[in-house]
Design a protein around this motif. Structure first.
Motif, PDB file in Angstrom:
ATOM      1  N   ARG A  61      -2.089  -1.817  -2.416  1.00 37.86           N
ATOM      2  CA  ARG A  61      -1.403  -1.708  -3.704  1.00 37.86           C
ATOM      3  C   ARG A  61      -0.893  -3.041  -4.224  1.00 37.86           C
ATOM      4  N   ASP A  62      -0.361  -3.868  -3.313  1.00 41.19           N
ATOM      5  CA  ASP A  62       0.280  -5.095  -3.806  1.00 41.19           C
ATOM      6  C   ASP A  62      -0.036  -6.334  -2.976  1.00 41.19           C
TER       7      ASP A  62
ATOM      8  N   LEU B 120      -3.767   0.782  -8.566  1.00 40.69           N
ATOM      9  CA  LEU B 120      -4.203   1.800  -7.595  1.00 40.69           C
ATOM     10  C   LEU B 120      -3.416   3.090  -7.769  1.00 40.69           C
TER      11      LEU B 120
ATOM     12  N   ASP C 230      -4.864   3.163   2.536  1.00 42.71           N
ATOM     13  CA  ASP C 230      -4.177   2.215   1.657  1.00 42.71           C
ATOM     14  C   ASP C 230      -4.088   0.828   2.274  1.00 42.71           C
TER      15      ASP C 230
END
Length: 443
Positions: free
Chosen positions: A121-122, A443, A73
């Protein structure tokens, strides 16, 4: 009862064989999981803009042309961040004149050489580490950067090579495992450093080609201990080494001006060598189906395909050279090897050619890509498509195949020299100021 059990077993076997290898889901190194420029499990969008298919866009500190690498990730990027004034580095009259003629620059600043781990993710920063704070001893090309080499990871460690500033290896939580200083490079014409390391098994391979004593070395990824070092009679090159599986064991293939060479990964012993490519050797080798392809394109054009099964000793003029080409090869960008086709640009222009990788049969090109002018970034490929990004923020998306077929052109408000990285449904574009995650879905 037996028939359903057999079917279930067959389905399980098929699922295991069809599932991508763990690193095929990510982009762990320069040029992707197989070092071909291809993401075998990738399927990013075919169009985007500042307001379309941008999952996130984050500002990056300092500068860098190192491509992102991706594992799990996290996205890892390297940067050189100004950290205050340093000693004057203007040089004498002749140094200043050379810089003006050659387009090189010095620095009067201390720089923090940084490793950043970013959440896929962000876009938030998970951790950042300053490997070293130092003023570079030499200049760089005006279009280059102080952080050009890409990091490399295998899911256990992430290693950053800052050239003359050293090698630094962290675990994925950002804890420094080791560091190693290999000395100072003296780069031809003051153009700056650039080759990325290669990681295979427990060996981190670094090529140290410069105007002093050049060498190639393998370091233990867990301790930084030197496993072997082999001197090279070579001038400055910027080409990243390639580890390949060959009859007799793993080899490290290198491309450079005075010679192309391959070394035994375990011992550093020279396995084979041949005629060099052009001056200013930058494109990295690629390999597939038993052949390795070496090329460059500054002040000339050179490409040749080498058969790993027969290459031993001096391969010049032997059948180990399967085919060759003397036109339209790339200067800075590396090629893409995708589904048996070799794609590459002409010099640094948006002009693309394609050849059958096994035979050298010409498929198309040199064809100009609409909307693509000057580029340093290397093309990448996934899901039957090629992605070619220019320095001014345009990316051409093409159908892979025997003829040039343009799907579309996308634009972003940044300048791009770093090569894209693809992982799953995302393509990561590292600009001069920002890192973009382009994705159609969360995601």
């Amino acid at each position: 009862m037996r028939r359903p059990m057999i079917v279930a077993c067959l389905l399980l076997v098929f699922a295991i064989e069809a599932a991508p290898a763990a690193d095929d889901r990510y982009w762990p190194q320069w040029r992707g999981p197989r070092a071909t420029g291809v993401a075998p499990a990738g399927d990013p969008p075919t169009s985007w803009s500042e307001t379309e298919n941008v999952r996130w866009k984050v500002a990056l500190p300092g500068e860098g042309s190192a491509s992102p690498v991706v594992w799990g990730d996290r996205v890892f990027v390297l940067a050189a961040v100004p950290a205050g004034p340093g000693e004057r580095s203007g040089g004498n009259f002749f140094t200043r004149l050379r810089r003006r003629i050659m387009g090189t620059v010095g620095t009067g600043e201390q720089l923090q050489f940084m490793v950043l781990a970013i959440d896929r993710r962000d876009g938030s920063v998970v951790w950042e580490r300053t490997a070293v704070s130092e003023q570079p001893h030499e200049g760089r090309h005006g279009t280059g950067s102080w952080a050009p080499a890409s990091a490399v990871t295998d899911g256990e460690v992430v290693c950053a090579f800052f050239g003359s500033r050293g090698v630094y290896c962290y675990d994925l939580d950002g804890e420094l495992q080791w560091e190693r200083d290999l000395g100072d490079m003296r780069i031809r014409m003051g153009f700056g450093e650039g080759a990325s390391p290669a990681l295979h098994g427990d060996s981190l391979v670094v090529v140290w080609d410069h105007e002093g004593q050049s060498f190639i070395t393998a370091l233990d990824k867990r301790t930084g201990a030197e496993l072997w070092r082999t001197d090279r009679d070579e001038m400055t090159s910027w080409s990243t080494p390639l580890v390949v599986e060959a009859p007799g064991g793993s080899q490290v293939v290198t491309s450079a001006t005075d010679g192309v060479r391959s070394y035994d990964l375990e011992t550093g012993r020279l396995v084979w060598e041949g005629e060099g490519v052009t001056v200013n050797a930058i494109p990295s080798p690629v390999a597939g189906d038993g052949l390795v392809y070496l090329m460059s394109g500054y002040r000339g054009s050179r490409l040749y395909a080498v058969d790993l099964a027969t290459a031993r000793g001096d391969i010049t003029g032997t059948d180990a050279v399967v085919w060759s080409l003397d036109r339209d090869t790339p200067y800075v960008p590396s090629p893409v090897l995708y589904d048996g086709t070799l794609y590459f640009t002409k010099s640094n222009s948006g002009v693309l050619s394609a050849y059958d990788a096994a035979t050298g049969r010409h498929l198309f090109g040199p064809d100009r890509l609409p909307g693509i002018r000057n580029l340093y970034a290397s093309p990448v490929a996934a899901a039957g498509r090629l992605y070619v990004t220019s320095r001014d923020g345009a990316t051409a998306v093409l159908e892979a195949g025997d003829a040039l077929s343009v799907i579309g052109i996308s634009h972003l408000d940044d300048e791009f020299d770093a090569s894209p990285a693809i992982a799953g449904g995302e393509i990561y574009l590292r600009g001069r100021g920002h890192l973009y995650c382009i994705a159609a879905e969360p995601l």
